[in-house]
Design a protein around this motif. Structure first.
Motif, PDB file in Angstrom:
ATOM      1  N   MET A 122      42.293  47.316  46.719  1.00 20.71           N
ATOM      2  CA  MET A 122      43.445  47.714  47.521  1.00 20.71           C
ATOM      3  C   MET A 122      43.364  47.103  48.919  1.00 20.71           C
ATOM      4  SD  MET A 122      44.338  50.202  50.123  1.00 20.71           S
ATOM      5  CE  MET A 122      43.060  51.411  49.961  1.00 20.71           C
ATOM      6  N   LEU A 123      42.185  47.120  49.525  1.00 20.99           N
ATOM      7  CA  LEU A 123      42.015  46.529  50.851  1.00 20.99           C
ATOM      8  C   LEU A 123      42.279  45.024  50.814  1.00 20.99           C
ATOM      9  CD1 LEU A 123      38.796  48.446  51.959  1.00 20.99           C
ATOM     10  CD2 LEU A 123      41.113  48.777  52.871  1.00 20.99           C
ATOM     11  N   ALA A 124      41.786  44.365  49.794  1.00 20.17           N
ATOM     12  CA  ALA A 124      42.014  42.922  49.649  1.00 20.17           C
ATOM     13  C   ALA A 124      43.495  42.628  49.453  1.00 20.17           C
ATOM     14  CB  ALA A 124      41.186  42.377  48.487  1.00 20.17           C
ATOM     15  N   GLU A 125      44.169  43.463  48.679  1.00 16.44           N
ATOM     16  CA  GLU A 125      45.613  43.302  48.456  1.00 16.44           C
ATOM     17  C   GLU A 125      46.380  43.431  49.763  1.00 16.44           C
ATOM     18  OE1 GLU A 125      48.875  46.197  46.495  1.00 16.44           O
ATOM     19  OE2 GLU A 125      47.214  45.658  45.164  1.00 16.44           O
ATOM     20  N   GLU A 126      46.022  44.405  50.567  1.00 18.13           N
ATOM     21  CA  GLU A 126      46.689  44.593  51.863  1.00 18.13           C
ATOM     22  C   GLU A 126      46.412  43.419  52.795  1.00 18.13           C
ATOM     23  OE1 GLU A 126      49.024  46.562  52.687  1.00 18.13           O
ATOM     24  OE2 GLU A 126      48.923  47.814  50.903  1.00 18.13           O
ATOM     25  N   ARG A 127      45.190  42.895  52.749  1.00 21.05           N
ATOM     26  CA  ARG A 127      44.857  41.741  53.580  1.00 21.05           C
ATOM     27  C   ARG A 127      45.724  40.540  53.201  1.00 21.05           C
ATOM     28  NH1 ARG A 127      38.961  39.999  53.113  1.00 21.05           N
ATOM     29  NH2 ARG A 127      39.753  39.464  51.058  1.00 21.05           N
ATOM     30  N   VAL A 128      45.918  40.300  51.912  1.00 19.07           N
ATOM     31  CA  VAL A 128      46.765  39.194  51.458  1.00 19.07           C
ATOM     32  C   VAL A 128      48.197  39.403  51.935  1.00 19.07           C
ATOM     33  CG1 VAL A 128      47.796  38.150  49.388  1.00 19.07           C
ATOM     34  CG2 VAL A 128      45.327  38.575  49.491  1.00 19.07           C
ATOM     35  N   ARG A 129      48.697  40.629  51.828  1.00 12.07           N
ATOM     36  CA  ARG A 129      50.061  40.931  52.264  1.00 12.07           C
ATOM     37  C   ARG A 129      50.207  40.697  53.767  1.00 12.07           C
ATOM     38  NH1 ARG A 129      52.542  44.371  54.797  1.00 12.07           N
ATOM     39  NH2 ARG A 129      50.837  45.848  54.973  1.00 12.07           N
ATOM     40  N   ILE A 130      49.213  41.134  54.545  1.00 15.43           N
ATOM     41  CA  ILE A 130      49.257  40.951  55.998  1.00 15.43           C
ATOM     42  C   ILE A 130      49.169  39.466  56.351  1.00 15.43           C
ATOM     43  CG2 ILE A 130      47.974  41.359  58.142  1.00 15.43           C
ATOM     44  CD1 ILE A 130      47.348  44.192  56.989  1.00 15.43           C
ATOM     45  N   ASP A 131      48.311  38.725  55.657  1.00 15.13           N
ATOM     46  CA  ASP A 131      48.218  37.278  55.904  1.00 15.13           C
ATOM     47  C   ASP A 131      49.555  36.594  55.661  1.00 15.13           C
ATOM     48  OD1 ASP A 131      45.547  37.392  56.648  1.00 15.13           O
ATOM     49  OD2 ASP A 131      44.784  36.749  54.686  1.00 15.13           O
ATOM     50  N   ALA A 132      50.264  36.989  54.615  1.00 18.60           N
ATOM     51  CA  ALA A 132      51.576  36.406  54.326  1.00 18.60           C
ATOM     52  C   ALA A 132      52.562  36.742  55.447  1.00 18.60           C
ATOM     53  CB  ALA A 132      52.096  36.904  52.978  1.00 18.60           C
ATOM     54  N   ARG A 133      52.495  37.964  55.941  1.00 17.90           N
ATOM     55  CA  ARG A 133      53.381  38.381  57.031  1.00 17.90           C
ATOM     56  C   ARG A 133      53.078  37.599  58.308  1.00 17.90           C
ATOM     57  NH1 ARG A 133      57.970  39.231  58.850  1.00 17.90           N
ATOM     58  NH2 ARG A 133      58.222  40.896  60.316  1.00 17.90           N
ATOM     59  N   ILE A 134      51.792  37.372  58.582  1.00 15.55           N
ATOM     60  CA  ILE A 134      51.401  36.584  59.749  1.00 15.55           C
ATOM     61  C   ILE A 134      51.968  35.177  59.642  1.00 15.55           C
ATOM     62  CG2 ILE A 134      49.420  35.488  60.909  1.00 15.55           C
ATOM     63  CD1 ILE A 134      47.846  38.105  60.270  1.00 15.55           C
ATOM     64  N   ALA A 135      51.886  34.590  58.457  1.00 14.68           N
ATOM     65  CA  ALA A 135      52.430  33.247  58.243  1.00 14.68           C
ATOM     66  C   ALA A 135      53.943  33.230  58.504  1.00 14.68           C
ATOM     67  CB  ALA A 135      52.115  32.764  56.830  1.00 14.68           C
TER      68      ALA A 135
END
Length: 115
Positions: free
Chosen positions: A81-94
């Protein structure tokens, strides 16, 4: 500490603190007079909530993270779940960096026309 002091130290409203309690994210004890009393650790906990909300996480998702925050331990499901949220946040940062780049282009173009 009382609710007003916590709100001030954490940079949130009293209403937000009451919401966190309703969501089961924050706990307080009651004084004999019925006032909420929070431990000093509540300041950092509330700041954690604020940063997670700012990143787009829901109250439920934050609640799922609390044992990680409190104990520093995770199980396989929490790590996923933490890794999934990190991927989502990285996409938002991009996405945000792309928007920032477009704004920079507009600023430069406007400056070139003005000067």
């Amino acid at each position: 500490m009382r609710i007003g002091e916590l709100a001030s130290r954490a940079g949130v409203s009293v209403r937000a603190l009451r919401y966190y309690e309703e969501q089961g994210l924050l706990e307080s004890e009651r004084t004999p007079g019925g006032q909420r009393d929070y431990p000093d650790t509540a300041v950092e906990r509330v700041r954690f909530f604020q940063s997670m909300y700012a990143a787009g996480l829901s109250s439920r998702r934050i609640a799922d993270m609390l044992s990680c925050f409190d104990n520093g331990t995770t199980n396989a499901q929490q790590r996923a779940m933490l890794a999934e949220e990190r991927v989502r946040i990285d996409a938002r940062i991009a996405e945000l960096m792309g928007a920032r780049g477009r704004l920079e282009e507009l600023i430069v173009a406007a400056s070139d026309r003005a000067g």
